[in-house]
Design a protein around this motif. Structure first.
Motif, PDB file in Angstrom:
ATOM      1  N   ARG A 125       0.833  -1.213   0.000  1.00 40.85           N
ATOM      2  CA  ARG A 125       0.000   0.000   0.000  1.00 40.85           C
ATOM      3  C   ARG A 125       0.861   1.255   0.000  1.00 40.85           C
ATOM      4  N   LEU A 126       1.979   1.214   0.745  1.00 45.23           N
ATOM      5  CA  LEU A 126       2.879   2.374   0.741  1.00 45.23           C
ATOM      6  C   LEU A 126       3.484   2.599  -0.636  1.00 45.23           C
ATOM      7  N   LEU A 127       3.920   1.508  -1.270  1.00 45.40           N
ATOM      8  CA  LEU A 127       4.529   1.633  -2.595  1.00 45.40           C
ATOM      9  C   LEU A 127       3.519   2.087  -3.652  1.00 45.40           C
ATOM     10  N   ALA A 128       2.232   1.869  -3.370  1.00 46.60           N
ATOM     11  CA  ALA A 128       1.177   2.320  -4.289  1.00 46.60           C
ATOM     12  C   ALA A 128       0.724   3.740  -3.943  1.00 46.60           C
ATOM     13  N   ARG A 150       8.267  10.001   1.984  1.00 49.65           N
ATOM     14  CA  ARG A 150       7.905  10.067   0.571  1.00 49.65           C
ATOM     15  C   ARG A 150       9.135   9.804  -0.314  1.00 49.65           C
ATOM     16  N   GLN A 151      10.289  10.310   0.102  1.00 53.22           N
ATOM     17  CA  GLN A 151      11.525  10.084  -0.659  1.00 53.22           C
ATOM     18  C   GLN A 151      11.899   8.597  -0.656  1.00 53.22           C
ATOM     19  N   LEU A 152      11.739   7.944   0.507  1.00 55.37           N
ATOM     20  CA  LEU A 152      12.017   6.505   0.575  1.00 55.37           C
ATOM     21  C   LEU A 152      11.103   5.726  -0.362  1.00 55.37           C
ATOM     22  N   ILE A 153       9.828   6.076  -0.371  1.00 56.17           N
ATOM     23  CA  ILE A 153       8.869   5.391  -1.243  1.00 56.17           C
ATOM     24  C   ILE A 153       9.236   5.615  -2.705  1.00 56.17           C
ATOM     25  N   ARG A 154       9.574   6.840  -3.054  1.00 53.87           N
ATOM     26  CA  ARG A 154       9.929   7.169  -4.437  1.00 53.87           C
ATOM     27  C   ARG A 154      11.156   6.377  -4.880  1.00 53.87           C
ATOM     28  N   ASN A 155      12.203   6.368  -4.030  1.00 52.16           N
ATOM     29  CA  ASN A 155      13.436   5.662  -4.388  1.00 52.16           C
ATOM     30  C   ASN A 155      13.232   4.145  -4.415  1.00 52.16           C
ATOM     31  N   ALA A 156      12.406   3.620  -3.518  1.00 50.42           N
ATOM     32  CA  ALA A 156      12.115   2.183  -3.528  1.00 50.42           C
ATOM     33  C   ALA A 156      11.384   1.802  -4.808  1.00 50.42           C
ATOM     34  N   ASN A 157      10.443   2.632  -5.234  1.00 49.16           N
ATOM     35  CA  ASN A 157       9.730   2.364  -6.489  1.00 49.16           C
ATOM     36  C   ASN A 157      10.681   2.398  -7.683  1.00 49.16           C
ATOM     37  N   LYS A 168      18.415  -0.590  -0.772  1.00 47.96           N
ATOM     38  CA  LYS A 168      18.519  -0.096   0.600  1.00 47.96           C
ATOM     39  C   LYS A 168      17.276   0.704   0.973  1.00 47.96           C
ATOM     40  N   PHE A 169      16.603   1.290  -0.013  1.00 49.36           N
ATOM     41  CA  PHE A 169      15.394   2.058   0.267  1.00 49.36           C
ATOM     42  C   PHE A 169      14.240   1.134   0.642  1.00 49.36           C
ATOM     43  N   LEU A 170      14.151   0.004  -0.046  1.00 52.80           N
ATOM     44  CA  LEU A 170      13.114  -0.971   0.268  1.00 52.80           C
ATOM     45  C   LEU A 170      13.360  -1.574   1.655  1.00 52.80           C
ATOM     46  N   LYS A 171      14.627  -1.821   1.979  1.00 49.99           N
ATOM     47  CA  LYS A 171      14.959  -2.337   3.302  1.00 49.99           C
ATOM     48  C   LYS A 171      14.600  -1.319   4.379  1.00 49.99           C
ATOM     49  N   ALA A 172      14.850  -0.034   4.106  1.00 43.81           N
ATOM     50  CA  ALA A 172      14.509   1.011   5.074  1.00 43.81           C
ATOM     51  C   ALA A 172      13.001   1.084   5.278  1.00 43.81           C
ATOM     52  N   LEU A 173      12.226   0.943   4.198  1.00 46.89           N
ATOM     53  CA  LEU A 173      10.767   0.938   4.326  1.00 46.89           C
ATOM     54  C   LEU A 173      10.298  -0.263   5.140  1.00 46.89           C
ATOM     55  N   LYS A 174      10.892  -1.423   4.900  1.00 45.63           N
ATOM     56  CA  LYS A 174      10.512  -2.613   5.656  1.00 45.63           C
ATOM     57  C   LYS A 174      10.826  -2.432   7.134  1.00 45.63           C
TER      58      LYS A 174
END
Length: 183
Positions: A125-128, A150-157, A168-174
């Motif tokens: 849901r966050l990535l969406a 928002r920056q983490l979500i953008r970079n993970a996407n 590393k952005f996806l890991k930070a979100l997790k």
């Protein structure tokens, strides 16, 4: 012209055949895996195993190495040390440690599948870019910066679109989601 004699290695049924290169590699991989398993134990647990001093020192040092390449090299070094010794006493001592009633051996707790599914759903849901989910996380963690999230979500996407495996952005979100689930 000389002919090979009949007593060459492998020609007599009494002599065992030499190990193939594949079997040697498999044995080395298994020993390295055993070394990796040993490196997950605490220092006090390692002391109970009565290991070789060099191996003990390498296993303790493995806990402080954080760089991926250096950690891989160090695991290979532990594998090399493991090949120089007999693994049977180590395996026997490890089994005794696992069977100890005092709780000296504590394997990592298994992840609850329901919590893992909930975390994955929250991450999806966050990535969406679900605003409600973002607001829920921000309200639960007031010290978190909206812009940073928002920056983490953008970079993970971006990393997902590039199909990067170790984002590393996806890991930070997790990590943020795990902390949110603990609240």
């Amino acid at each position: 012209m000389t002919f090979p004699s009949d007593n060459t290695p492998g020609n007599t049924p009494d002599e065992p055949l030499p190990l193939s290169k594949t079997k040697k590699k498999k044995m080395a991989e298994n020993l390295q895996k055993l070394g990796e398993d040993l490196s997950l134990l605490s220092v006090s647990q390692l002391e109970l195993l009565a290991l070789d001093p060099d191996l003990f020192k390498a296993l303790v040092q493995a806990k402080s190495i954080t760089a991926n390449v250096a950690a891989r090299r160090h695991r290979q070094y532990i594998g090399t040390l493991m090949r120089q010794m007999d693994p049977e006493p180590i395996l026997a001592a490890l089994e005794q440690l696992k069977a100890a009633p005092t709780g000296l051996y504590r394997p990592k707790p298994e992840i609850d599948p329901q919590t893992d599914k909930a975390s994955q759903a929250l991450l999806d849901r966050l990535l969406a870019w679900d605003d409600d989910t973002m607001e829920t996380i921000l309200s639960a963690a007031p010290d978190m910066d909206r812009q940073q999230l928002r920056q983490l979500i953008r970079n993970a996407n971006k990393d997902i679109s590039r199909q990067e495996k170790n984002s590393k952005f996806l890991k930070a979100l997790k990590k943020i989601i795990i902390q949110f689930n603990k609240l």
